[in-house]
Design a protein around this motif. Sequence first.
Motif, PDB file in Angstrom:
ATOM      1  N   GLY A  13      -9.020   7.970   4.663  1.00 45.93           N
ATOM      2  CA  GLY A  13     -10.185   7.588   3.884  1.00 45.93           C
ATOM      3  C   GLY A  13     -10.233   6.080   3.753  1.00 45.93           C
ATOM      4  N   ALA A  14     -11.340   5.478   4.155  1.00 46.46           N
ATOM      5  CA  ALA A  14     -11.444   4.015   4.145  1.00 46.46           C
ATOM      6  C   ALA A  14     -12.638   3.560   3.319  1.00 46.46           C
ATOM      7  CB  ALA A  14     -11.543   3.481   5.570  1.00 46.46           C
ATOM      8  N   GLY A  15     -12.930   4.315   2.248  1.00 46.50           N
ATOM      9  CA  GLY A  15     -13.983   3.913   1.317  1.00 46.50           C
ATOM     10  C   GLY A  15     -13.483   2.809   0.399  1.00 46.50           C
ATOM     11  N   ASN A  16     -14.053   2.731  -0.802  1.00 50.67           N
ATOM     12  CA  ASN A  16     -13.723   1.628  -1.703  1.00 50.67           C
ATOM     13  C   ASN A  16     -12.246   1.600  -2.083  1.00 50.67           C
ATOM     14  OD1 ASN A  16     -16.398   0.783  -1.705  1.00 50.67           O
ATOM     15  ND2 ASN A  16     -16.935   2.052  -3.458  1.00 50.67           N
ATOM     16  N   ILE A  17     -11.718   2.735  -2.545  1.00 45.72           N
ATOM     17  CA  ILE A  17     -10.303   2.785  -2.926  1.00 45.72           C
ATOM     18  C   ILE A  17      -9.413   2.686  -1.691  1.00 45.72           C
ATOM     19  CG2 ILE A  17      -8.482   4.289  -3.838  1.00 45.72           C
ATOM     20  CD1 ILE A  17      -9.988   3.154  -6.097  1.00 45.72           C
ATOM     21  N   GLY A  18      -9.697   3.482  -0.677  1.00 44.64           N
ATOM     22  CA  GLY A  18      -8.876   3.470   0.530  1.00 44.64           C
ATOM     23  C   GLY A  18      -8.845   2.111   1.199  1.00 44.64           C
ATOM     24  N   GLY A  19     -10.005   1.494   1.335  1.00 36.49           N
ATOM     25  CA  GLY A  19     -10.076   0.182   1.981  1.00 36.49           C
ATOM     26  C   GLY A  19      -9.293  -0.873   1.227  1.00 36.49           C
ATOM     27  N   ASN A  20      -9.409  -0.863  -0.103  1.00 42.81           N
ATOM     28  CA  ASN A  20      -8.691  -1.872  -0.881  1.00 42.81           C
ATOM     29  C   ASN A  20      -7.191  -1.598  -0.939  1.00 42.81           C
ATOM     30  OD1 ASN A  20     -10.946  -3.380  -1.260  1.00 42.81           O
ATOM     31  ND2 ASN A  20     -11.308  -2.771  -3.379  1.00 42.81           N
ATOM     32  N   LEU A  21      -6.793  -0.332  -0.870  1.00 49.34           N
ATOM     33  CA  LEU A  21      -5.365  -0.046  -0.745  1.00 49.34           C
ATOM     34  C   LEU A  21      -4.831  -0.546   0.600  1.00 49.34           C
ATOM     35  CD1 LEU A  21      -5.014   3.491  -2.348  1.00 49.34           C
ATOM     36  CD2 LEU A  21      -4.033   1.352  -3.194  1.00 49.34           C
ATOM     37  N   VAL A  22      -5.610  -0.410   1.655  1.00 47.83           N
ATOM     38  CA  VAL A  22      -5.215  -0.971   2.948  1.00 47.83           C
ATOM     39  C   VAL A  22      -4.996  -2.472   2.802  1.00 47.83           C
ATOM     40  CG1 VAL A  22      -5.960  -1.456   5.303  1.00 47.83           C
ATOM     41  CG2 VAL A  22      -6.349   0.804   4.338  1.00 47.83           C
ATOM     42  N   ARG A  23      -5.926  -3.144   2.161  1.00 48.47           N
ATOM     43  CA  ARG A  23      -5.828  -4.606   2.008  1.00 48.47           C
ATOM     44  C   ARG A  23      -4.578  -5.007   1.229  1.00 48.47           C
ATOM     45  NH1 ARG A  23     -11.390  -3.313   1.653  1.00 48.47           N
ATOM     46  NH2 ARG A  23     -12.534  -4.377   3.343  1.00 48.47           N
ATOM     47  N   ARG A  24      -4.324  -4.333   0.115  1.00 48.81           N
ATOM     48  CA  ARG A  24      -3.185  -4.689  -0.715  1.00 48.81           C
ATOM     49  C   ARG A  24      -1.849  -4.330  -0.068  1.00 48.81           C
ATOM     50  NH1 ARG A  24      -2.679  -5.183  -5.666  1.00 48.81           N
ATOM     51  NH2 ARG A  24      -0.924  -6.392  -4.875  1.00 48.81           N
ATOM     52  N   LEU A  25      -1.773  -3.149   0.505  1.00 50.28           N
ATOM     53  CA  LEU A  25      -0.490  -2.677   1.035  1.00 50.28           C
ATOM     54  C   LEU A  25      -0.086  -3.446   2.290  1.00 50.28           C
ATOM     55  CD1 LEU A  25      -1.032   1.110   0.367  1.00 50.28           C
ATOM     56  CD2 LEU A  25       0.684  -0.347  -0.738  1.00 50.28           C
ATOM     57  N   THR A  26      -1.046  -3.803   3.124  1.00 52.36           N
ATOM     58  CA  THR A  26      -0.702  -4.643   4.289  1.00 52.36           C
ATOM     59  C   THR A  26      -0.271  -6.030   3.823  1.00 52.36           C
ATOM     60  OG1 THR A  26      -3.078  -5.147   4.541  1.00 52.36           O
ATOM     61  CG2 THR A  26      -2.149  -3.455   5.986  1.00 52.36           C
ATOM     62  N   ALA A  27      -0.927  -6.552   2.794  1.00 52.68           N
ATOM     63  CA  ALA A  27      -0.565  -7.874   2.277  1.00 52.68           C
ATOM     64  C   ALA A  27       0.854  -7.873   1.710  1.00 52.68           C
ATOM     65  CB  ALA A  27      -1.560  -8.315   1.204  1.00 52.68           C
ATOM     66  N   LEU A  28       1.300  -6.721   1.226  1.00 51.91           N
ATOM     67  CA  LEU A  28       2.660  -6.596   0.691  1.00 51.91           C
ATOM     68  C   LEU A  28       3.694  -6.351   1.785  1.00 51.91           C
ATOM     69  CD1 LEU A  28       1.848  -4.443  -2.461  1.00 51.91           C
ATOM     70  CD2 LEU A  28       2.735  -6.786  -2.474  1.00 51.91           C
TER      71      LEU A  28
END
Length: 219
Positions: free
Chosen positions: A7-22
């Motif tokens: 799922g790459a909606g609002n929550i999924g997309g922002n989790l992708v952004r944060r988790l890759t940044a970590l």
Amino acid sequence: MKIGIIGAGNIGGNLVRRLTALGHEVSVANSRGPHTLAALAEETGATPVTAAEAARGASVVVVTVPLKAVPDLPSGLFDEAAEGFAVIDTNNYYPKERDGLITAIEAGLPESRWTERHLGHPVVKVFNGTYAQDLLDKPLPKGDPGRLAVPVAGDDEAAKRLVRELVDELGFDTVDAGGIEDSWRQQPDTPVYGLRAGVEGVTKALAEASPERPDTFRA
């Protein structure tokens, strides 16, 4: 960790952004195919995959799709996940706006129990009442007095512990909200849903929840 996000909606997309940044190794899937995730992949370094591939080797799998789409996810979804993996469920039942009537939930089955029955694996419910933008804008270091907290419900204590550690790394405190049978306390229109508060406020809101599903969230 290897983390799969379905799922790459609002929550999924922002989790992708944060988790890759970590620094986590993130695979992301949606219902439209990997080719539609090229921009998110370029932005974050995540790997676009099909839903059937998302859990491969993953220690954490995030399922963040519309609730009505859960039964349509591929069978054998977690066959190649890492040993001891945890499944995060961020979903909510929105019968009027999106999902239509789901009889078992209307009859009182917790939304996450319905989800895990379809997935065939225990889930940990978290971030279902979090504003997606807060994942980007609200993280704070551990111990900061302004740090927000989120409820976490689940039956598998090891999985819940893993998820709570990940949420802490994302910059939020957690409150143990009990098992999945108790997860109605964080469903839509409960006091904690959408609440921006610390541990004390979240704990109080969970205690104040009513098990009666509100009319606004009935079909």
